[in-house]
Design a protein around this motif. Structure first.
Motif, mmCIF file in Angstrom:
data_model
loop_
_atom_site.group_PDB
_atom_site.id
_atom_site.type_symbol
_atom_site.label_atom_id
_atom_site.label_comp_id
_atom_site.label_asym_id
_atom_site.label_seq_id
_atom_site.Cartn_x
_atom_site.Cartn_y
_atom_site.Cartn_z
ATOM 1 N N LEU A 437 -18.059 -2.464 -1.180
ATOM 2 C CA LEU A 437 -16.832 -1.788 -0.740
ATOM 3 C C LEU A 437 -15.772 -1.951 -1.820
ATOM 4 O O LEU A 437 -15.330 -3.065 -2.093
ATOM 5 C CB LEU A 437 -16.324 -2.386 0.576
ATOM 6 C CG LEU A 437 -17.302 -2.400 1.753
ATOM 7 C CD1 LEU A 437 -16.703 -3.174 2.921
ATOM 8 C CD2 LEU A 437 -17.639 -0.979 2.175
ATOM 9 N N ASP A 438 -15.364 -0.847 -2.444
ATOM 10 C CA ASP A 438 -14.370 -0.884 -3.518
ATOM 11 C C ASP A 438 -13.043 -0.372 -2.959
ATOM 12 O O ASP A 438 -12.905 0.816 -2.661
ATOM 13 C CB ASP A 438 -14.848 -0.004 -4.681
ATOM 14 C CG ASP A 438 -14.076 -0.265 -5.967
ATOM 15 O OD1 ASP A 438 -13.052 -0.963 -5.918
ATOM 16 O OD2 ASP A 438 -14.513 0.243 -7.026
ATOM 17 N N GLU A 439 -12.071 -1.262 -2.804
ATOM 18 C CA GLU A 439 -10.763 -0.932 -2.227
ATOM 19 C C GLU A 439 -10.946 -0.150 -0.922
ATOM 20 O O GLU A 439 -10.484 0.989 -0.788
ATOM 21 C CB GLU A 439 -9.910 -0.124 -3.216
ATOM 22 C CG GLU A 439 -9.705 -0.788 -4.567
ATOM 23 C CD GLU A 439 -8.711 -1.948 -4.524
ATOM 24 O OE1 GLU A 439 -8.194 -2.262 -3.437
ATOM 25 O OE2 GLU A 439 -8.464 -2.549 -5.583
ATOM 26 N N PRO A 440 -11.595 -0.741 0.087
ATOM 27 C CA PRO A 440 -11.992 0.029 1.279
ATOM 28 C C PRO A 440 -10.836 0.503 2.149
ATOM 29 O O PRO A 440 -11.025 1.393 2.986
ATOM 30 C CB PRO A 440 -12.881 -0.956 2.050
ATOM 31 C CG PRO A 440 -12.422 -2.309 1.598
ATOM 32 C CD PRO A 440 -12.045 -2.134 0.152
ATOM 33 N N THR A 441 -9.628 -0.081 1.994
ATOM 34 C CA THR A 441 -8.518 0.354 2.850
ATOM 35 C C THR A 441 -7.364 0.938 2.041
ATOM 36 O O THR A 441 -6.242 1.020 2.549
ATOM 37 C CB THR A 441 -8.002 -0.823 3.710
ATOM 38 O OG1 THR A 441 -7.452 -1.839 2.852
ATOM 39 C CG2 THR A 441 -9.101 -1.412 4.562
ATOM 40 N N ARG A 442 -7.620 1.345 0.808
ATOM 41 C CA ARG A 442 -6.543 1.912 -0.021
ATOM 42 C C ARG A 442 -6.009 3.192 0.626
ATOM 43 O O ARG A 442 -6.752 4.095 0.982
ATOM 44 C CB ARG A 442 -7.043 2.215 -1.424
ATOM 45 C CG ARG A 442 -6.045 3.004 -2.277
ATOM 46 C CD ARG A 442 -6.483 3.099 -3.726
ATOM 47 N NE ARG A 442 -6.277 1.827 -4.403
ATOM 48 C CZ ARG A 442 -6.698 1.567 -5.636
ATOM 49 N NH1 ARG A 442 -7.375 2.474 -6.300
ATOM 50 N NH2 ARG A 442 -6.466 0.399 -6.194
ATOM 51 N N GLY A 443 -4.680 3.252 0.757
ATOM 52 C CA GLY A 443 -4.035 4.477 1.224
ATOM 53 C C GLY A 443 -4.198 4.769 2.696
ATOM 54 O O GLY A 443 -3.974 5.895 3.134
ATOM 55 N N ILE A 444 -4.575 3.763 3.500
ATOM 56 C CA ILE A 444 -4.640 3.996 4.937
ATOM 57 C C ILE A 444 -3.746 2.991 5.657
ATOM 58 O O ILE A 444 -3.433 1.925 5.133
ATOM 59 C CB ILE A 444 -6.094 3.953 5.484
ATOM 60 C CG1 ILE A 444 -6.743 2.588 5.286
ATOM 61 C CG2 ILE A 444 -6.939 5.024 4.816
ATOM 62 C CD1 ILE A 444 -8.142 2.506 5.838
ATOM 63 N N ASP A 445 -3.332 3.372 6.859
ATOM 64 C CA ASP A 445 -2.299 2.604 7.552
ATOM 65 C C ASP A 445 -2.857 1.355 8.217
ATOM 66 O O ASP A 445 -4.067 1.154 8.301
ATOM 67 C CB ASP A 445 -1.605 3.474 8.603
ATOM 68 C CG ASP A 445 -2.584 3.907 9.686
ATOM 69 O OD1 ASP A 445 -2.887 3.103 10.576
ATOM 70 O OD2 ASP A 445 -3.067 5.049 9.632
ATOM 71 N N VAL A 446 -1.949 0.536 8.726
ATOM 72 C CA VAL A 446 -2.324 -0.784 9.227
ATOM 73 C C VAL A 446 -3.250 -0.718 10.439
ATOM 74 O O VAL A 446 -4.146 -1.530 10.594
ATOM 75 C CB VAL A 446 -1.048 -1.612 9.529
ATOM 76 C CG1 VAL A 446 -0.272 -1.030 10.697
ATOM 77 C CG2 VAL A 446 -1.372 -3.069 9.774
ATOM 78 N N GLY A 447 -3.054 0.278 11.295
ATOM 79 C CA GLY A 447 -3.926 0.411 12.460
ATOM 80 C C GLY A 447 -5.337 0.806 12.060
ATOM 81 O O GLY A 447 -6.322 0.245 12.553
ATOM 82 N N ALA A 448 -5.442 1.796 11.141
ATOM 83 C CA ALA A 448 -6.760 2.223 10.660
ATOM 84 C C ALA A 448 -7.425 1.114 9.854
ATOM 85 O O ALA A 448 -8.652 0.961 9.882
ATOM 86 C CB ALA A 448 -6.621 3.489 9.817
ATOM 87 N N LYS A 449 -6.621 0.320 9.124
ATOM 88 C CA LYS A 449 -7.181 -0.811 8.386
ATOM 89 C C LYS A 449 -7.912 -1.755 9.338
ATOM 90 O O LYS A 449 -9.025 -2.203 9.054
ATOM 91 C CB LYS A 449 -6.072 -1.577 7.664
ATOM 92 C CG LYS A 449 -5.618 -0.982 6.356
ATOM 93 C CD LYS A 449 -4.591 -1.885 5.679
ATOM 94 C CE LYS A 449 -4.187 -1.334 4.323
ATOM 95 N NZ LYS A 449 -3.259 -2.211 3.607
ATOM 96 N N TYR A 450 -7.268 -2.074 10.461
ATOM 97 C CA TYR A 450 -7.884 -3.008 11.404
ATOM 98 C C TYR A 450 -9.221 -2.463 11.914
ATOM 99 O O TYR A 450 -10.187 -3.219 12.085
ATOM 100 C CB TYR A 450 -6.940 -3.290 12.571
ATOM 101 C CG TYR A 450 -7.442 -4.386 13.483
ATOM 102 C CD1 TYR A 450 -7.232 -5.716 13.152
ATOM 103 C CD2 TYR A 450 -8.171 -4.092 14.634
ATOM 104 C CE1 TYR A 450 -7.711 -6.734 13.964
ATOM 105 C CE2 TYR A 450 -8.657 -5.103 15.453
ATOM 106 C CZ TYR A 450 -8.423 -6.424 15.108
ATOM 107 O OH TYR A 450 -8.908 -7.427 15.913
#
Length: 520
Positions: A437-450
């Motif tokens: 996983l390379d920067e798997p949460t780049r550019g997404i919001d905190v809820g989607a990150k969780y």
């Protein structure tokens, strides 16, 4: 709704409603922005932030939405971007609109050329470009091609271009999403400098720490509606307070509670070396030795340019670099990962940091994207079985909670978080043993990150081996069992997460710069 203390209200959007087929993107949204303030606009992916700004800038013209826009004390009906730009409303999109093979000066004045009787006055153009670049802190020559600039400097060129149009309201959509920490800080400092000169800004960002640094007011959108506007001068606004508005609930834990069940070594590389894709004399990965166990999440920390992505892509079928050497092992047996097909066949999958350019075919349907890396499992005698493809895609849609109208929806229409879930689905369908996983949460919001973190945790519980690259140290510390630190192409430290901290990781990086191999 109240705007923060400051100047008069320069912009007011009242009752903005915008619908697309089957989707109510904006529902009676209200926004008030005062002159000379930095006004942050936050919300989860799909909350309507970018749509609202496209309404404001004329990308969605008057007549395509309900509600009123008041700017400079008058009702405005923008038929396109030209109309809003004439009044000094300039939007800088997340995907920069510069032409790489034109110079800085040519980009700044593209469509707004400095000309007399149809002949461009290059002397005037270069003089004005130098003055504009000085305002944004760039020392490059006006003749420099944009393709030779890093992303951070390209952002500054975009702002210089806005200043050339006598900007009064500057809209920045995720301006630091692709920037490293120093470039992000420089951009935020520039926004504060522009504010001191009376320029009003609207800042869309998922990076709540950045918003806390610079915002005077924060408007929260959720599910296409205005939740609240917070005055940052009236009270101290914590990140948890903003998150509560964005997701409609408290998030006491930003990361799932993990109970790792780590087993035997599944994947290992020894003395892995990679030379630059263009400059073959330059070694960018220098003798890396690394392993990942069953059910383990292993992180790779490091600054941009440390060689993390180059390492990951070279392992995944040599999709980056040349003169690659070293050995790769799965379950103790040496394997050939010389092509992407071979890597997939051996159970290696790579979720790229650039999902839009490299992870998805944006103009194709969700189902097509999910099946793309494993067509043999939805085909019979070389013929695609669309029924099976729909079933597989629907199964992943439900399992990963992809929010969409159906798997026939095109990937380009999804929010960033849901696009990332489609990329994950594509690679999970290949049934990998090692998921990179390379920067798997780049550019997404905190809820989607969780939600992404929860999926990753569940995969580890199922026994998958996961290698996670992230520039966000809290993310690595919150998700990983063990962390390698990479600097200047080398692994310079290895530590269990219980012994790791942001301070220790940064200290290792600083102490190893310019040195040799220091794995601890």
């Amino acid at each position: 709704m109240t705007a923060s203390q400051g100047g008069e209200v320069i912009l007011e959007m009242r009752g903005i409603t915008k619908t697309f087929p089957g989707v109510n993107a904006l529902d009676n949204v209200n926004l008030a922005v005062r002159a000379g303030e930095i006004h942050a606009l936050v919300g989860e992916n799909g909350a309507g932030k970018s749509t609202l700004m496209k309404v404001l800038s004329g990308v969605y013209p008057a007549g395509s939405y309900a509600g009123d826009i008041h700017f400079g004390g008058e009702v405005r009906r923008f038929r396109g971007i030209d109309d809003s730009e004439k009044l000094g409303i300039i939007i800088i999109h997340q995907e920069l609109a510069l032409v790489p093979l034109l110079s800085i000066a040519e980009n700044i004045f593209l469509g707004n050329e400095r000309a007399t009787r149809g002949v461009i006055d290059w002397i005037e153009a270069y003089q004005q470009t130098r003055a504009l670049l000085a305002k944004v802190g760039l020392k490059e020559a006006p003749t420099t091609l944009v393709t030779h600039l890093g992303v951070g400097k390209q952002q500054l060129v975009e702002i210089a271009k806005a200043l050339s149009k006598d900007v009064k309201l500057l809209i920045l959509d995720e301006p630091t999403a692709s920037l490293n920490e120093s470039d992000s800080d420089a951009l935020l400092e520039l926004l504060l400098e522009l504010k001191s000169h009376g320029i009003t800004s609207i800042l869309i960002s998922h990076k709540l720490n950045e918003i806390s640094k610079v915002a005077d007011s924060i408007t929260v959108l959720r599910d296409g509606a205005t939740v609240e506007t917070l005055d940052c001068h009236g009270e101290a606004i914590s990140e948890d307070r903003i998150i509560r508005g964005m997701v409609g609930r408290d998030m006491a834990h930003r990361y799932p509670q993990r109970d790792p069940q780590v087993g035997e070594v599944v994947f290992e590389v020894r003395d892995w070396r990679v030379h630059h894709a263009v400059h073959a004399e330059r070694e960018v990965v220098k003798g890396v030795n690394l392993n990942v166990r069953r059910g383990e999440i292993v992180g790779i920390a490091g600054l941009m340019g440390a060689g993390r992505t180059e390492f990951a892509m070279s392992v995944f079928g040599r999709s980056y670099g040349q003169r690659i050497s070293g050995s790769a092992f799965l379950h103790g047996k040496e394997v050939d990962l010389g092509t992407v097909s071979k890597a997939i066949a051996h159970g290696v999958a790579y979720v790229t940091e650039d999902r839009k350019a490299l992870g998805l075919v944006l103009d194709e349907e969700i189902r097509t994207n999910i099946s793309l890396a494993n067509l043999k499992d939805v085909s019979e005698a070389g013929v695609l079985d669309t029924g099976r493809e729909f079933k597989v895609a629907n199964d992943y849609r439900k399992a990963l909670k992809i929010r969409c109208s159906g798997v026939a929806q095109h990937a380009v229409q999804l929010s960033g978080g849901n696009q990332q879930k489609v990329v994950l689905s594509k690679w999970l369908f290949t049934k990998p043993e090692l998921l990179i996983l390379d920067e798997p949460t780049r550019g997404i919001d905190v809820g989607a990150k969780y939600e992404i973190y929860t999926i990753v945790d569940e995969l580890a519980r199922e026994g998958k081996s996961i290698l996670m690259i992230s520039s966000e140290l809290p993310e690595l510390l919150g998700m990983c069992d063990r962390i390698y630190v990479m600097n200047e192409g080398r692994l310079v430290a290895e530590m269990p997460v219980a012994e790791a901290s942001q301070e220790r990781i940064m200290r290792v990086i600083v102490n190893s710069s310019g040195g040799g191999d220091h794995v601890q």
